[in-house]
Design an enzyme around this catalytic site. Sequence first.
Site, PDB file in Angstrom:
ATOM      1  N   GLY A  25       0.792  -1.194  -0.282  1.00  0.00           N
ATOM      2  CA  GLY A  25       0.141   0.040   0.040  1.00  0.00           C
ATOM      3  C   GLY A  25       0.803   1.183   0.111  1.00  0.00           C
ATOM      4  O   GLY A  25       0.508   2.130   0.632  1.00  0.00           O
ATOM      5  N   ALA A  26       1.892   1.178  -0.707  1.00  0.00           N
ATOM      6  CA  ALA A  26       2.873   2.315  -0.656  1.00  0.00           C
ATOM      7  C   ALA A  26       2.616   3.307  -1.569  1.00  0.00           C
ATOM      8  O   ALA A  26       3.481   4.289  -1.732  1.00  0.00           O
ATOM      9  CB  ALA A  26       4.251   2.016  -0.892  1.00  0.00           C
ATOM     10  N   ASN A  27       1.418   3.572  -2.300  1.00  0.00           N
ATOM     11  CA  ASN A  27       1.239   4.427  -3.307  1.00  0.00           C
ATOM     12  C   ASN A  27       0.587   5.735  -2.647  1.00  0.00           C
ATOM     13  O   ASN A  27       0.452   6.727  -3.208  1.00  0.00           O
ATOM     14  CB  ASN A  27       0.571   3.952  -4.589  1.00  0.00           C
ATOM     15  CG  ASN A  27      -0.906   3.516  -4.043  1.00  0.00           C
ATOM     16  OD1 ASN A  27      -1.077   3.295  -2.747  1.00  0.00           O
ATOM     17  ND2 ASN A  27      -1.743   3.210  -5.056  1.00  0.00           N
ATOM     18  N   THR A  28       0.379   5.618  -1.417  1.00  0.00           N
ATOM     19  CA  THR A  28      -0.600   6.958  -0.703  1.00  0.00           C
ATOM     20  C   THR A  28      -0.124   6.719   0.805  1.00  0.00           C
ATOM     21  O   THR A  28      -0.054   5.592   1.276  1.00  0.00           O
ATOM     22  CB  THR A  28      -1.984   6.964  -1.244  1.00  0.00           C
ATOM     23  OG1 THR A  28      -2.777   7.958  -0.842  1.00  0.00           O
ATOM     24  CG2 THR A  28      -2.849   5.537  -0.701  1.00  0.00           C
ATOM     25  N   GLY A  29      -0.676   7.834   1.246  1.00  0.00           N
ATOM     26  CA  GLY A  29      -0.817   7.976   2.672  1.00  0.00           C
ATOM     27  C   GLY A  29       0.295   7.411   3.667  1.00  0.00           C
ATOM     28  O   GLY A  29       1.508   7.741   3.167  1.00  0.00           O
ATOM     29  N   GLY A  31       1.873   4.521   3.846  1.00  0.00           N
ATOM     30  CA  GLY A  31       2.479   3.604   3.162  1.00  0.00           C
ATOM     31  C   GLY A  31       3.590   4.478   2.072  1.00  0.00           C
ATOM     32  O   GLY A  31       4.891   4.349   1.931  1.00  0.00           O
ATOM     33  N   TYR A 180     -13.802  -4.176  11.161  1.00  0.00           N
ATOM     34  CA  TYR A 180     -12.607  -3.621  10.954  1.00  0.00           C
ATOM     35  C   TYR A 180     -11.863  -3.730  12.248  1.00  0.00           C
ATOM     36  O   TYR A 180     -10.711  -4.158  12.364  1.00  0.00           O
ATOM     37  CB  TYR A 180     -12.848  -2.034  11.063  1.00  0.00           C
ATOM     38  CG  TYR A 180     -11.538  -1.265  10.710  1.00  0.00           C
ATOM     39  CD1 TYR A 180     -10.572  -1.386   9.740  1.00  0.00           C
ATOM     40  CD2 TYR A 180     -11.268  -0.413  11.990  1.00  0.00           C
ATOM     41  CE1 TYR A 180      -9.408  -0.594  10.028  1.00  0.00           C
ATOM     42  CE2 TYR A 180      -9.875   0.549  11.873  1.00  0.00           C
ATOM     43  CZ  TYR A 180      -9.126   0.163  10.685  1.00  0.00           C
ATOM     44  OH  TYR A 180      -7.827   0.890  10.783  1.00  0.00           O
TER      45      TYR A 180
END
Length: 308
Positions: A25-29, A31, A180
């Site tokens: 998940g490194a493309n945003t936020g 990450g 969640y």
Amino acid sequence: MALSKANWTTADIPDQSGRVAVVTGANTGLGYETALALAGHGAHVVLAVRNLDKGKDAASRIAATSANADVKLQELDLTSLESIRAAAAQLRTDYDRIDLLINNAGVMWTPKSTTKDGFELQFGTNHLGHFAFTGLLLDRLLPVAGSRVVTVSSIGHRILADIHFDDLQWERRYNRVAAYGQSKLANLLFTYELQRRLAPHGTTIAAAAHPGGSSTELARHLPRWLMPVYSAAEPLVAQDAATGALPQLRAATDPAVLGGQYFGPDGPAETRGHPRIVASSPKSHDVERQRRLWAVSEELTGVVYPVD
């Protein structure tokens, strides 16, 4: 070496040259900020992402910060065991060693839906996807002294949270907040059980972290009725993604970290601040829950770990 450093920031990250770090998940936020910081300190960073177009943009932005930034993309859809196996196989081909695996990707409070393999989306993505991915890559970490698996949990592991072994996929009823909570509690149960299994090997440790309240895309599935409340409260409890990423960065890079430690912000209610060791819920330390979840996760994913 004691974890005595207060007000820890990215300036305290040791040189990461020669290390290979895989961040989901490194493309945003969170990450993205984690990958940016690791690349900035010399690591070869693999952005393991579902959306390759967003991943390419993230890689370009990281590369633009330094001529020496070393970043690579790997397609990974944590909602698909087929994709997870393909990604792990490619990484095993590309790398003889992995120093850091940061299980960062996740979804929160989604409407009822399932992964491609029929798992409830939050449990399937946040826990089962990372369980499978870690297990398939573990033999690339085990030979590496000082290697780490860092899994990102949440304050939400305390909210309406338990492991509903009688209805793990929420087929009989569905509560998006409780689902969640189950997935984030599972992240901690997984970390503690993994650490117990890794300890005899003496090379790799498992740790966990949570970002407190952070302004990221994770909140995009909030119910409409809650959006005004969230918008009003966000400036009071949330911090930017770069600050929210500090707990997982400390768990991944501080030389004094021990296996099984859990990091979060040091501010009120752990919602914001600098990273420090924090406590997790009593349920997360229940050994019976840990072992039962592990067995169920191996059964559901078909991934059996090379440690017992």
